[in-house]
Design a protein around this motif. Structure first.
Motif, PDB file in Angstrom:
ATOM      1  N   ALA A   1       0.813  -1.214   0.000  1.00 31.87           N
ATOM      2  CA  ALA A   1       0.000   0.000   0.000  1.00 31.87           C
ATOM      3  C   ALA A   1       0.846   1.262   0.000  1.00 31.87           C
ATOM      4  O   ALA A   1       0.495   2.255  -0.653  1.00 31.87           O
ATOM      5  N   TYR A   2       1.971   1.230   0.714  1.00 30.22           N
ATOM      6  CA  TYR A   2       2.826   2.422   0.772  1.00 30.22           C
ATOM      7  C   TYR A   2       3.411   2.734  -0.604  1.00 30.22           C
ATOM      8  O   TYR A   2       3.289   3.856  -1.111  1.00 30.22           O
ATOM      9  N   GLY A   3       4.034   1.754  -1.217  1.00 32.46           N
ATOM     10  CA  GLY A   3       4.648   1.961  -2.524  1.00 32.46           C
ATOM     11  C   GLY A   3       3.641   2.263  -3.611  1.00 32.46           C
ATOM     12  O   GLY A   3       3.872   3.120  -4.476  1.00 32.46           O
ATOM     13  N   GLU A   4       2.504   1.566  -3.599  1.00 34.45           N
ATOM     14  CA  GLU A   4       1.514   1.742  -4.659  1.00 34.45           C
ATOM     15  C   GLU A   4       0.887   3.132  -4.616  1.00 34.45           C
ATOM     16  O   GLU A   4       0.667   3.757  -5.653  1.00 34.45           O
ATOM     17  N   ASN A   5       0.587   3.632  -3.430  1.00 33.49           N
ATOM     18  CA  ASN A   5       0.008   4.966  -3.359  1.00 33.49           C
ATOM     19  C   ASN A   5       1.021   6.028  -3.768  1.00 33.49           C
ATOM     20  O   ASN A   5       0.689   7.008  -4.439  1.00 33.49           O
ATOM     21  N   TRP A   6       2.281   5.805  -3.389  1.00 31.72           N
ATOM     22  CA  TRP A   6       3.319   6.744  -3.797  1.00 31.72           C
ATOM     23  C   TRP A   6       3.493   6.751  -5.310  1.00 31.72           C
ATOM     24  O   TRP A   6       3.685   7.802  -5.931  1.00 31.72           O
ATOM     25  N   LEU A   7       3.409   5.583  -5.930  1.00 34.06           N
ATOM     26  CA  LEU A   7       3.532   5.517  -7.388  1.00 34.06           C
ATOM     27  C   LEU A   7       2.401   6.293  -8.050  1.00 34.06           C
ATOM     28  O   LEU A   7       2.632   7.048  -9.011  1.00 34.06           O
ATOM     29  N   LYS A   8       1.181   6.131  -7.543  1.00 36.67           N
ATOM     30  CA  LYS A   8       0.034   6.844  -8.108  1.00 36.67           C
ATOM     31  C   LYS A   8       0.210   8.352  -7.971  1.00 36.67           C
ATOM     32  O   LYS A   8       0.053   9.112  -8.945  1.00 36.67           O
ATOM     33  N   VAL A   9       0.536   8.802  -6.769  1.00 34.46           N
ATOM     34  CA  VAL A   9       0.663  10.244  -6.523  1.00 34.46           C
ATOM     35  C   VAL A   9       1.817  10.830  -7.336  1.00 34.46           C
ATOM     36  O   VAL A   9       1.674  11.882  -7.980  1.00 34.46           O
ATOM     37  N   PHE A  10       2.957  10.139  -7.335  1.00 34.03           N
ATOM     38  CA  PHE A  10       4.125  10.662  -8.043  1.00 34.03           C
ATOM     39  C   PHE A  10       3.905  10.654  -9.553  1.00 34.03           C
ATOM     40  O   PHE A  10       4.277  11.610 -10.246  1.00 34.03           O
ATOM     41  N   SER A  11       3.306   9.596 -10.075  1.00 31.28           N
ATOM     42  CA  SER A  11       3.047   9.516 -11.517  1.00 31.28           C
ATOM     43  C   SER A  11       2.182  10.677 -11.982  1.00 31.28           C
ATOM     44  O   SER A  11       2.467  11.304 -13.016  1.00 31.28           O
ATOM     45  N   ASP A  12       1.124  10.973 -11.234  1.00 30.68           N
ATOM     46  CA  ASP A  12       0.217  12.064 -11.603  1.00 30.68           C
ATOM     47  C   ASP A  12       0.940  13.408 -11.583  1.00 30.68           C
ATOM     48  O   ASP A  12       0.815  14.215 -12.522  1.00 30.68           O
ATOM     49  N   LEU A  13       1.697  13.657 -10.512  1.00 30.11           N
ATOM     50  CA  LEU A  13       2.399  14.930 -10.394  1.00 30.11           C
ATOM     51  C   LEU A  13       3.501  15.069 -11.442  1.00 30.11           C
ATOM     52  O   LEU A  13       3.719  16.154 -11.998  1.00 30.11           O
ATOM     53  N   ALA A  14       4.207  13.976 -11.723  1.00 31.96           N
ATOM     54  CA  ALA A  14       5.261  14.008 -12.739  1.00 31.96           C
ATOM     55  C   ALA A  14       4.676  14.359 -14.103  1.00 31.96           C
ATOM     56  O   ALA A  14       5.214  15.205 -14.828  1.00 31.96           O
ATOM     57  N   ALA A  15       3.550  13.731 -14.450  1.00 30.82           N
ATOM     58  CA  ALA A  15       2.913  14.002 -15.737  1.00 30.82           C
ATOM     59  C   ALA A  15       2.472  15.462 -15.833  1.00 30.82           C
ATOM     60  O   ALA A  15       2.629  16.107 -16.881  1.00 30.82           O
ATOM     61  N   GLN A  16       1.934  15.978 -14.736  1.00 29.05           N
ATOM     62  CA  GLN A  16       1.482  17.374 -14.725  1.00 29.05           C
ATOM     63  C   GLN A  16       2.631  18.352 -14.918  1.00 29.05           C
ATOM     64  O   GLN A  16       2.434  19.480 -15.382  1.00 29.05           O
ATOM     65  N   ASN A  17       3.845  17.913 -14.566  1.00 31.73           N
ATOM     66  CA  ASN A  17       5.017  18.788 -14.645  1.00 31.73           C
ATOM     67  C   ASN A  17       5.999  18.376 -15.741  1.00 31.73           C
ATOM     68  O   ASN A  17       7.178  18.746 -15.700  1.00 31.73           O
ATOM     69  N   ASN A  18       5.493  17.610 -16.708  1.00 30.15           N
ATOM     70  CA  ASN A  18       6.294  17.214 -17.876  1.00 30.15           C
ATOM     71  C   ASN A  18       7.564  16.449 -17.521  1.00 30.15           C
ATOM     72  O   ASN A  18       8.600  16.599 -18.162  1.00 30.15           O
ATOM     73  N   ILE A  19       7.463  15.628 -16.475  1.00 33.60           N
ATOM     74  CA  ILE A  19       8.546  14.719 -16.121  1.00 33.60           C
ATOM     75  C   ILE A  19       8.125  13.320 -16.553  1.00 33.60           C
ATOM     76  O   ILE A  19       7.083  12.826 -16.130  1.00 33.60           O
ATOM     77  N   LYS A  20       8.913  12.709 -17.403  1.00 39.36           N
ATOM     78  CA  LYS A  20       8.565  11.395 -17.941  1.00 39.36           C
ATOM     79  C   LYS A  20       9.063  10.290 -17.020  1.00 39.36           C
ATOM     80  O   LYS A  20      10.231  10.261 -16.645  1.00 39.36           O
ATOM     81  N   LEU A  21       8.164   9.397 -16.641  1.00 46.79           N
ATOM     82  CA  LEU A  21       8.525   8.252 -15.801  1.00 46.79           C
ATOM     83  C   LEU A  21       9.017   7.140 -16.714  1.00 46.79           C
ATOM     84  O   LEU A  21       8.232   6.508 -17.421  1.00 46.79           O
ATOM     85  N   VAL A  22      10.330   6.899 -16.723  1.00 52.25           N
ATOM     86  CA  VAL A  22      10.920   5.973 -17.693  1.00 52.25           C
ATOM     87  C   VAL A  22      11.168   4.574 -17.134  1.00 52.25           C
ATOM     88  O   VAL A  22      11.488   3.647 -17.891  1.00 52.25           O
TER      89      VAL A  22
END
Length: 382
Positions: A167-188
């Motif tokens: 749960a810790y890692g999965e929620n962080w992935l969701k939150v970080f992925s959304d914020l990265a996309a909003q700020n033009n950071i590509k998750l590679v």
């Protein structure tokens, strides 16, 4: 002599009988004082003796138990505290998976839970079940926004992610992925690992091959070191970011030179000497550190402060609940839940709490500082 003794005894008994009987509040505390999450759970267990033992005209009895870092054991203990001990509230458990496992039973029994876990999944999205859960740590999005803001300022265009497969890692992935996309950071690159893993070489090699500008590791305690140390030894030269779950002295000790330069956002306790005296949380955090150190001979990790703050929240809410119901009753537990939800501008060790029906964490920007590792120590990032 016998008559005199009987007279004294009668007088004492009369005095005792006339003395007011204090109402008793029972609080369960469940920590992972052993097992894989022990580095987080031990300072939490050690904080229990510092919690208020008398609130208003009520005494408070704490029942402290160890779930050995096992979610199944957490469920067993919670059921016992609720059905046998009939506690008025529970502080804990330590781990995010453990907390997610017990929400159903908390809700069914109508027992408030003050959870010192990292993941925001215990309170978000808000549901009828989660309305019984309150969180004494910063939500992931509050911390993640600060990290992504720094990434943008540093010119990061691509990022890798290695996080717990729970749960810790999965929620962080969701939150970080959304914020990265909003700020033009590509998750590679996205990789996961288990808290008890002794090697993440395969995951690290995949991240290394993607050549990200920065890597965010979503782990807690000493387990947050493994991916970073592995990548560092494989020659990764980009910027490492960690979540507030890494905020532990053992992270520095175990990581050594491999964690030098790490950037994270976390509570002010990590860098308390550098915090301005005008910060409302500084005096409370220092008092907690002083009392903990006097009792245990060493300073606490910030994870212990999350349990201390739970005590502060209860100290304010219990007298409010007691105006409408007696401890030990469903009505009291419900009133306590309502009082916690109305917490306003309560200063804790990690920030200031303002709870609402939609936000059961209540932190704002006062609950985070940008921090780095410099010369093997936590330092304010300047």
């Amino acid at each position: 002599m016998l008559i005199k003794t009987l007279a004294i005894t009668t007088t004492l008994l009369a005095a005792l009988g006339a003395a007011p009987v204090l109402a008793q509040v029972k609080i369960g505390v469940v920590t992972s004082a052993s097992g894989p999450t022990a580095m987080v759970g031990i300072p939490q267990k050690n904080t229990v003796p510092l919690l208020p033992k008398k609130i208003g005209d009520m005494t408070v009895d704490y029942i402290s138990l160890d779930d050995t870092s096992d979610p199944t054991q957490s469920v067993t203990i919670f059921k016992k505290l609720i059905t046998e001990e009939k506690v008025d509230a529970i502080i804990g458990p330590t781990g995010s998976p453990n907390a997610m496992a017990v929400i159903q039973f908390i809700a069914e029994s109508g027992t408030p839970m003050l959870s010192p876990v990292g993941t925001a999944s215990v309170i978000l999205p808000m549901t009828p079940e989660k309305k019984w859960v309150f969180k004494t740590t910063q939500n992931d999005d509050l911390i993640a926004k600060a990290l992504v803001q720094h990434m943008v300022g540093a010119g990061v265009k691509t990022a890798g992610f290695i996080g717990f497969n729970d749960a810790y890692g999965e929620n962080w992935l969701k939150v970080f992925s959304d914020l990265a996309a909003q700020n033009n950071i590509k998750l590679v690159a996205v990789e996961r690992y288990v808290r008890s893993d002794s090697s993440v070489t395969g995951q690290a090699l995949k991240v290394l091959a993607a050549k990200p500008d920065a890597v965010l590791i979503a782990g807690t305690g000493t387990a947050a070191v493994l991916p970073q140390a592995t990548l560092a030894k494989q020659g990764y030269k980009g910027q490492f970011y960690q979540t507030h779950g890494a905020a532990l002295p053992a992270f520095l000790k175990l990581g050594g030179k491999d964690v030098e330069g790490t950037i994270l956002a976390a509570g002010l306790m990590l860098v308390l000497p550098e915090i301005a005296d005008s910060n409302p949380s500084k005096a409370i955090a220092q008092d907690y550190i002083t009392r903990y150190t006097e009792l245990h001979g060493s300073a606490p990790a910030t994870f212990g402060a999350n349990v201390f703050d739970a005590g502060l929240l209860l100290e304010q809410a219990i007298p409010v609940a007691a105006k409408s119901a007696k401890p030990g009753t469903p009505e009291f537990r419900s009133a306590l839940r309502d009082a916690l939800e109305k917490t306003h501008e309560l200063v804790g060790t990690q920030g200031v709490y303002n709870m609402t029906p939609e936000d059961h964490s209540g932190f704002d920007d006062r609950g985070r500082e940008m921090i780095t590792v410099k010369d093997g120590q936590w330092r304010l990032l300047k």
